[in-house]
Design an enzyme around this catalytic site. Structure first.
Site, mmCIF file in Angstrom:
data_model
loop_
_atom_site.group_PDB
_atom_site.id
_atom_site.type_symbol
_atom_site.label_atom_id
_atom_site.label_comp_id
_atom_site.label_asym_id
_atom_site.label_seq_id
_atom_site.Cartn_x
_atom_site.Cartn_y
_atom_site.Cartn_z
ATOM 1 N N ARG A 180 0.833 -1.210 0.000
ATOM 2 C CA ARG A 180 0.000 0.000 0.000
ATOM 3 C C ARG A 180 0.870 1.263 0.000
ATOM 4 N NH1 ARG A 180 -0.473 4.664 2.683
ATOM 5 N NH2 ARG A 180 -0.083 3.561 4.630
ATOM 6 N N ASP A 181 1.578 1.528 1.091
ATOM 7 C CA ASP A 181 2.344 2.777 1.177
ATOM 8 C C ASP A 181 3.483 2.760 0.154
ATOM 9 O OD1 ASP A 181 3.081 5.270 2.112
ATOM 10 O OD2 ASP A 181 3.295 4.661 4.193
ATOM 11 N N HIS A 221 5.026 4.676 12.710
ATOM 12 C CA HIS A 221 5.080 4.584 11.240
ATOM 13 C C HIS A 221 6.120 5.595 10.765
ATOM 14 C CE1 HIS A 221 2.887 4.156 7.221
ATOM 15 N NE2 HIS A 221 3.501 5.312 7.030
ATOM 16 N N CYS A 249 4.271 9.312 0.116
ATOM 17 C CA CYS A 249 2.873 9.716 0.022
ATOM 18 C C CYS A 249 2.757 10.671 -1.156
ATOM 19 C CB CYS A 249 2.406 10.402 1.305
ATOM 20 S SG CYS A 249 0.723 11.029 1.160
ATOM 21 N N ASN A 304 9.422 4.289 3.344
ATOM 22 C CA ASN A 304 9.206 3.933 4.752
ATOM 23 C C ASN A 304 10.468 3.299 5.312
ATOM 24 O OD1 ASN A 304 6.369 3.548 3.382
ATOM 25 N ND2 ASN A 304 5.985 3.725 5.563
HETATM 26 P P1 HMG Z 1 -13.191 14.268 -3.100
HETATM 27 O O1 HMG Z 1 -12.853 14.562 -4.508
HETATM 28 O O2 HMG Z 1 -13.388 15.411 -2.150
HETATM 29 O O3 HMG Z 1 -14.443 13.278 -3.038
HETATM 30 O O4 HMG Z 1 -12.031 13.327 -2.544
HETATM 31 P P2 HMG Z 1 -16.009 13.584 -2.986
HETATM 32 O O5 HMG Z 1 -16.529 13.004 -1.709
HETATM 33 O O6 HMG Z 1 -16.273 15.041 -3.272
HETATM 34 O O7 HMG Z 1 -16.545 12.726 -4.207
HETATM 35 C C1 HMG Z 1 -16.211 13.032 -5.566
HETATM 36 C C2 HMG Z 1 -16.374 11.798 -6.409
HETATM 37 O O8 HMG Z 1 -15.444 10.810 -5.984
HETATM 38 C C3 HMG Z 1 -17.751 11.146 -6.317
HETATM 39 O O9 HMG Z 1 -18.026 10.548 -7.575
HETATM 40 C C4 HMG Z 1 -17.556 10.031 -5.320
HETATM 41 O O10 HMG Z 1 -18.427 8.946 -5.461
HETATM 42 C C5 HMG Z 1 -16.132 9.591 -5.653
HETATM 43 P P3 HMG Z 1 -19.019 11.274 -8.626
HETATM 44 O O11 HMG Z 1 -20.303 11.411 -7.869
HETATM 45 O O12 HMG Z 1 -18.367 12.569 -8.936
HETATM 46 O O13 HMG Z 1 -19.015 10.294 -9.758
HETATM 47 N N1 HMG Z 1 -15.461 8.993 -4.474
HETATM 48 C C6 HMG Z 1 -14.852 7.787 -4.471
HETATM 49 N N2 HMG Z 1 -14.665 6.875 -5.442
HETATM 50 C C7 HMG Z 1 -14.029 5.749 -5.079
HETATM 51 N N3 HMG Z 1 -13.562 5.494 -3.828
HETATM 52 C C8 HMG Z 1 -13.717 6.407 -2.845
HETATM 53 C C9 HMG Z 1 -14.383 7.607 -3.169
HETATM 54 N N4 HMG Z 1 -14.705 8.704 -2.440
HETATM 55 C C10 HMG Z 1 -15.361 9.528 -3.251
HETATM 56 N N5 HMG Z 1 -13.266 6.151 -1.611
HETATM 57 C C11 HMG Z 1 -11.207 11.647 -1.054
HETATM 58 C C12 HMG Z 1 -12.013 12.928 -1.174
HETATM 59 C C13 HMG Z 1 -10.991 11.371 0.416
HETATM 60 C C14 HMG Z 1 -11.985 10.508 -1.687
HETATM 61 C C15 HMG Z 1 -9.846 11.864 -1.791
HETATM 62 O O14 HMG Z 1 -9.231 12.980 -1.256
HETATM 63 C C16 HMG Z 1 -8.932 10.676 -1.688
HETATM 64 O O15 HMG Z 1 -9.185 9.617 -2.257
HETATM 65 N N6 HMG Z 1 -7.799 10.823 -0.931
HETATM 66 C C17 HMG Z 1 -6.871 9.733 -0.706
HETATM 67 C C18 HMG Z 1 -5.452 10.237 -0.703
HETATM 68 C C19 HMG Z 1 -4.510 9.095 -0.377
HETATM 69 O O16 HMG Z 1 -4.826 7.926 -0.578
HETATM 70 N N7 HMG Z 1 -3.313 9.434 0.160
HETATM 71 C C20 HMG Z 1 -2.335 8.447 0.509
HETATM 72 C C21 HMG Z 1 -2.671 7.665 1.755
HETATM 73 S S1 HMG Z 1 -2.297 8.540 3.262
HETATM 74 C C22 HMG Z 1 -0.629 8.187 3.567
HETATM 75 O O17 HMG Z 1 0.050 7.689 2.726
HETATM 76 C C23 HMG Z 1 -0.074 8.474 4.949
HETATM 77 C C24 HMG Z 1 0.124 7.198 5.779
HETATM 78 O O18 HMG Z 1 1.020 6.299 5.153
HETATM 79 C C25 HMG Z 1 0.680 7.555 7.184
HETATM 80 C C26 HMG Z 1 1.894 8.491 7.147
HETATM 81 O O19 HMG Z 1 2.888 8.199 6.447
HETATM 82 O O20 HMG Z 1 1.802 9.531 7.823
HETATM 83 C C27 HMG Z 1 -1.202 6.465 6.016
HETATM 84 MG MG MG Z 2 3.191 6.491 5.176
#
Ligand code: HMG
Ligand code: MG
Length: 308
Positions: free
Chosen positions: A24-25, A218, A251, A260
């Site tokens: 994933r990450d 993490h 990220c 990581n």
């Molecule tokens: P948004 O654009 O604000 O979503 O994104 P929305 O709620 O306004 O919806 C817009 C459209 O997206 C809609 O479709 C929804 O159905 C669809 P439409 O009606 O326009 O056809 N939609 C989705 N489709 C599929 N799966 C979903 C989903 N949600 C809405 N889940 C959202 C908001 C949160 C979805 C977006 O910002 C997003 O996906 N962000 C994820 C970013 C990400 O994955 N970052 C990496 C992970 S975090 C990380 O790596 C840190 C970590 O490792 C810890 C550390 O290191 O600190 C964990």
């Molecule tokens: Mg991370």
């Protein structure tokens, strides 16, 4: 020499759980899209190497993280009902949870931010808005009998806001735990943390009533501090560490985030300290060498380079 001499430190825990985040990450940040069959083999090989839990993918918006757009297909390949270890997935919102439930997931993770700017960049939400987004996710996931982990990102520093006050991190972490998450993983998303800062953060959670049994660390290795920080966390009694095979990772919404903590580097250190972890280092290194071949570049892990 393929394993270090074992010289235990009696003040350290006897056993540690390594929570593998490479699929994933690690893969969310690759510029190339990795074929789904390769991802499935990666997960299988990590479980076979003894990793007790392997975070498989994310049910996020495919436009935001195209590398993980094949989440449903991957889980079909992985055959969750038959999986030998839990394969958690990230879910940011109810749409993500619906997808995870439809795929038969048993373990999900929400991922909050400690800072306003990163909530905006990573979740398209305000800091307060993220709690409103997660609340129904956690409630419904618990009702469905799922295990829920919570991440909090930017626990040490944030590329836009600079140093992040410890109280701010504790507040965000407590709010996520209070929703009912079983474990809180403290993310050093951009790898700027240092050893005493790690200790101070763990102590601050303790003072706020969150013991080390509910925390995971993490670390990202951007400044080469991940292993030193893990050592500091061990000294403070932490027994769950996130790590990524071969040191893959980052990220996509935090530009300065790099890989990581490499699982192999952690395993080498734990082995030398006589701490049980259950991982076969040779099988793990072979997996990371194979994955590096798939990605077309060498692993940044020092242990993979030494043994591979
Ligand atoms: P948004 O654009 O604000 O979503 O994104 P929305 O709620 O306004 O919806 C817009 C459209 O997206 C809609 O479709 C929804 O159905 C669809 P439409 O009606 O326009 O056809 N939609 C989705 N489709 C599929 N799966 C979903 C989903 N949600 C809405 N889940 C959202 C908001 C949160 C979805 C977006 O910002 C997003 O996906 N962000 C994820 C970013 C990400 O994955 N970052 C990496 C992970 S975090 C990380 O790596 C840190 C970590 O490792 C810890 C550390 O290191 O600190 C964990
Ligand atoms: Mg991370």
């Amino acid at each position: 020499m393929t394993l270090p001499a074992v010289v235990p430190d009696p003040s350290f825990p006897d056993r540690v759980t390594i929570y593998e985040v490479g699929p994933r990450d690690g893969l969310q940040n690759e510029s190339a899209i990795v074929p789904v069959e390769v991802k499935a083999e990666f997960v299988h090989r990590l479980a076979a190497a003894g990793l007790p839990i392997v975070e498989a993918t994310s049910f996020v918006h495919p436009k935001w993280v195209p590398q993980l757009a094949d989440a449903e297909e991957l889980l079909t390949f992985l055959d969750l009902a038959d999986a030998s270890v839990p394969l958690p997935v990230l879910v940011p919102n109810e749409r993500g949870l619906d997808r995870a439930l439809a795929a038969g997931c048993t373990h999900v993770a929400i991922f909050g931010s400690a800072t306003e700017t990163f909530a905006q960049k990573n979740l398209n939400s305000t800091l307060d808005g993220q709690y409103a987004m997660f609340e129904p996710v956690v409630k419904r996931a618990l009702e469905a009998g799922l295990d829920v982990r919570a991440y909090v990102s930017m626990c040490f520093g944030d590329p836009w806001e600079g140093e992040v006050p410890i109280d701010q991190v504790v507040d965000a972490g407590r709010r996520l735990l209070d929703m009912g998450a079983t474990q809180l993983s403290l993310g050093d998303t951009i790898g700027v943390g240092t050893a005493a800062h790690v200790g101070a953060l763990i102590d601050a959670f303790g003072a706020a009533g969150v013991g080390v049994d509910r925390l995971a660390m993490h670390f990202h290795d951007t400044y080469g501090q991940a292993l030193a920080n893990a050592h500091a966390a061990l000294r403070h009694g932490i027994t769950t560490f996130d790590a990524s095979a071969g040191g893959l990772g980052g990220c996509p919404y935090a530009e300065s985030a790099t890989g990581n903590l490499a699982t192999e580097d952690l395993v080498w250190m734990l082995t030398g300290l006589g701490i049980e972890h259950g991982v076969d280092l040779n099988a793990l290194v072979a997996t990371s060498v194979w994955m590096a071949g798939q990605l077309g570049r060498p692993s940044p892990s020092a242990v993979v380079r030494a043994l591979g």
